[in-house]
Motif scaffolding. Structure first.
Motif, PDB file in Angstrom:
ATOM      1  N   LYS A  10      30.528  27.057  43.254  1.00  0.00           N
ATOM      2  CA  LYS A  10      30.373  27.925  42.086  1.00  0.00           C
ATOM      3  C   LYS A  10      31.652  28.671  41.764  1.00  0.00           C
ATOM      4  O   LYS A  10      32.051  28.763  40.617  1.00  0.00           O
ATOM      5  CB  LYS A  10      29.246  28.920  42.321  1.00  0.00           C
ATOM      6  CG  LYS A  10      27.872  28.278  42.346  1.00  0.00           C
ATOM      7  CD  LYS A  10      26.787  29.314  42.504  1.00  0.00           C
ATOM      8  CE  LYS A  10      25.430  28.640  42.522  1.00  0.00           C
ATOM      9  NZ  LYS A  10      24.350  29.611  42.657  1.00  0.00           N
ATOM     10  N   THR A  11      32.287  29.235  42.793  1.00  0.00           N
ATOM     11  CA  THR A  11      33.533  29.978  42.594  1.00  0.00           C
ATOM     12  C   THR A  11      34.458  29.718  43.768  1.00  0.00           C
ATOM     13  O   THR A  11      34.024  29.307  44.852  1.00  0.00           O
ATOM     14  CB  THR A  11      33.285  31.499  42.506  1.00  0.00           C
ATOM     15  OG1 THR A  11      32.720  31.944  43.742  1.00  0.00           O
ATOM     16  CG2 THR A  11      32.378  31.851  41.356  1.00  0.00           C
ATOM     17  N   TYR A  12      35.738  29.970  43.547  1.00  0.00           N
ATOM     18  CA  TYR A  12      36.733  29.799  44.600  1.00  0.00           C
ATOM     19  C   TYR A  12      37.889  30.727  44.262  1.00  0.00           C
ATOM     20  O   TYR A  12      38.393  30.700  43.141  1.00  0.00           O
ATOM     21  CB  TYR A  12      37.208  28.350  44.625  1.00  0.00           C
ATOM     22  CG  TYR A  12      37.989  27.947  45.860  1.00  0.00           C
ATOM     23  CD1 TYR A  12      37.364  27.343  46.945  1.00  0.00           C
ATOM     24  CD2 TYR A  12      39.362  28.162  45.943  1.00  0.00           C
ATOM     25  CE1 TYR A  12      38.075  26.957  48.060  1.00  0.00           C
ATOM     26  CE2 TYR A  12      40.082  27.781  47.067  1.00  0.00           C
ATOM     27  CZ  TYR A  12      39.433  27.175  48.118  1.00  0.00           C
ATOM     28  OH  TYR A  12      40.141  26.787  49.233  1.00  0.00           O
ATOM     29  N   SER A  13      38.295  31.537  45.191  1.00  0.00           N
ATOM     30  CA  SER A  13      39.393  32.462  44.973  1.00  0.00           C
ATOM     31  C   SER A  13      40.542  32.101  45.908  1.00  0.00           C
ATOM     32  O   SER A  13      40.340  31.965  47.117  1.00  0.00           O
ATOM     33  CB  SER A  13      38.942  33.899  45.242  1.00  0.00           C
ATOM     34  OG  SER A  13      40.011  34.792  45.069  1.00  0.00           O
ATOM     35  N   VAL A  18      40.917  33.167  40.470  1.00  0.00           N
ATOM     36  CA  VAL A  18      39.487  32.981  40.688  1.00  0.00           C
ATOM     37  C   VAL A  18      39.073  31.804  39.822  1.00  0.00           C
ATOM     38  O   VAL A  18      39.206  31.828  38.604  1.00  0.00           O
ATOM     39  CB  VAL A  18      38.674  34.231  40.308  1.00  0.00           C
ATOM     40  CG1 VAL A  18      37.181  33.965  40.457  1.00  0.00           C
ATOM     41  CG2 VAL A  18      39.080  35.407  41.183  1.00  0.00           C
ATOM     42  N   PHE A  19      38.604  30.754  40.457  1.00  0.00           N
ATOM     43  CA  PHE A  19      38.177  29.547  39.759  1.00  0.00           C
ATOM     44  C   PHE A  19      36.663  29.546  39.638  1.00  0.00           C
ATOM     45  O   PHE A  19      35.967  29.823  40.607  1.00  0.00           O
ATOM     46  CB  PHE A  19      38.625  28.296  40.522  1.00  0.00           C
ATOM     47  CG  PHE A  19      40.114  28.127  40.573  1.00  0.00           C
ATOM     48  CD1 PHE A  19      40.782  27.441  39.575  1.00  0.00           C
ATOM     49  CD2 PHE A  19      40.845  28.653  41.623  1.00  0.00           C
ATOM     50  CE1 PHE A  19      42.154  27.282  39.622  1.00  0.00           C
ATOM     51  CE2 PHE A  19      42.220  28.501  41.676  1.00  0.00           C
ATOM     52  CZ  PHE A  19      42.875  27.809  40.663  1.00  0.00           C
ATOM     53  N   LEU A  20      36.192  29.231  38.435  1.00  0.00           N
ATOM     54  CA  LEU A  20      34.770  29.077  38.198  1.00  0.00           C
ATOM     55  C   LEU A  20      34.502  27.597  37.984  1.00  0.00           C
ATOM     56  O   LEU A  20      35.355  26.869  37.473  1.00  0.00           O
ATOM     57  CB  LEU A  20      34.332  29.876  36.979  1.00  0.00           C
ATOM     58  CG  LEU A  20      34.611  31.385  37.048  1.00  0.00           C
ATOM     59  CD1 LEU A  20      34.235  32.056  35.741  1.00  0.00           C
ATOM     60  CD2 LEU A  20      33.851  32.019  38.198  1.00  0.00           C
ATOM     61  N   GLN A  23      35.862  25.005  35.032  1.00  0.00           N
ATOM     62  CA  GLN A  23      36.794  25.684  34.140  1.00  0.00           C
ATOM     63  C   GLN A  23      38.210  25.392  34.603  1.00  0.00           C
ATOM     64  O   GLN A  23      38.605  25.760  35.710  1.00  0.00           O
ATOM     65  CB  GLN A  23      36.552  27.189  34.124  1.00  0.00           C
ATOM     66  CG  GLN A  23      35.273  27.557  33.411  1.00  0.00           C
ATOM     67  CD  GLN A  23      35.104  29.055  33.280  1.00  0.00           C
ATOM     68  OE1 GLN A  23      35.882  29.844  33.816  1.00  0.00           O
ATOM     69  NE2 GLN A  23      34.078  29.458  32.556  1.00  0.00           N
ATOM     70  N   THR A  88      31.708  37.912  39.941  1.00  0.00           N
ATOM     71  CA  THR A  88      32.747  36.886  39.923  1.00  0.00           C
ATOM     72  C   THR A  88      33.262  36.651  38.512  1.00  0.00           C
ATOM     73  O   THR A  88      34.465  36.516  38.301  1.00  0.00           O
ATOM     74  CB  THR A  88      32.217  35.567  40.522  1.00  0.00           C
ATOM     75  OG1 THR A  88      31.700  35.844  41.821  1.00  0.00           O
ATOM     76  CG2 THR A  88      33.310  34.537  40.622  1.00  0.00           C
ATOM     77  N   GLU A  89      32.357  36.620  37.545  1.00  0.00           N
ATOM     78  CA  GLU A  89      32.769  36.434  36.150  1.00  0.00           C
ATOM     79  C   GLU A  89      33.625  37.607  35.678  1.00  0.00           C
ATOM     80  O   GLU A  89      34.650  37.413  35.013  1.00  0.00           O
ATOM     81  CB  GLU A  89      31.537  36.283  35.251  1.00  0.00           C
ATOM     82  CG  GLU A  89      30.774  34.996  35.477  1.00  0.00           C
ATOM     83  CD  GLU A  89      29.432  34.962  34.766  1.00  0.00           C
ATOM     84  OE1 GLU A  89      29.082  33.884  34.273  1.00  0.00           O
ATOM     85  OE2 GLU A  89      28.739  35.999  34.716  1.00  0.00           O
ATOM     86  N   ALA A  92      37.085  37.388  37.243  1.00  0.00           N
ATOM     87  CA  ALA A  92      37.910  36.364  36.604  1.00  0.00           C
ATOM     88  C   ALA A  92      38.554  36.913  35.334  1.00  0.00           C
ATOM     89  O   ALA A  92      39.730  36.653  35.050  1.00  0.00           O
ATOM     90  CB  ALA A  92      37.079  35.121  36.291  1.00  0.00           C
TER      91      ALA A  92
END
Length: 126
Positions: A10-13, A18-20, A23, A88-89, A92
């Motif tokens: 879902k996410t990666y920092s 911060v990657f969603l 995207q 998280t959003e 970002a």
């Protein structure tokens, strides 16, 4: 120029990014080198011809960058939109606005930061 897209999870920092999921983000070479080969990412190196950076950058490249950036960065979020987002959003968006989410204590500080920096960017035309 390098890009990376999170294709699993879902996410990666990593390294201030911060990657969603699904995207694509523009990244620096060192981040590309770190993530390239990671099964969670689709990384791309977009080759620019040797003549373009100096000559065409002023005539052709800048208008196309100006066309791309407003689509991603000129999205103006309302306070109610921001309240409906998860942490998280919001983080970002803070990163996209040049902030450091770790310096913001809670949701209200993240929202205040985003709203304030959106107004500053509108005034400066960025």
């Amino acid at each position: 120029m390098y890009t990376a897209e999170l294709i699993k999870g879902k996410t990666y920092s990593v390294m201030g990014h911060v990657f969603l999921l699904n995207q694509e983000k523009e990244i620096e070479k060192k981040v590309f080198q770190y993530l390239n080969g990671n099964e969670f990412f689709d990384c791309k190196q977009l080759d620019v011809p040797a003549d373009d950076p100096k000559t065409d950058d002023q005539t052709k490249e800048k208008p196309s960058e100006e066309e791309k950036e407003p689509q991603q960065e000129q999205k103006i979020y309302t306070e109610s939109e921001l309240k409906g987002m998860n942490k998280t959003e919001q983080e970002a968006i803070v990163i996209d606005l040049g902030g450091d989410p770790s310096q913001l204590k809670d949701k209200s500080e993240r929202i205040a930061f985003i709203l304030e920096h959106q107004q500053q960017q509108e005034k400066t035309g960025e």
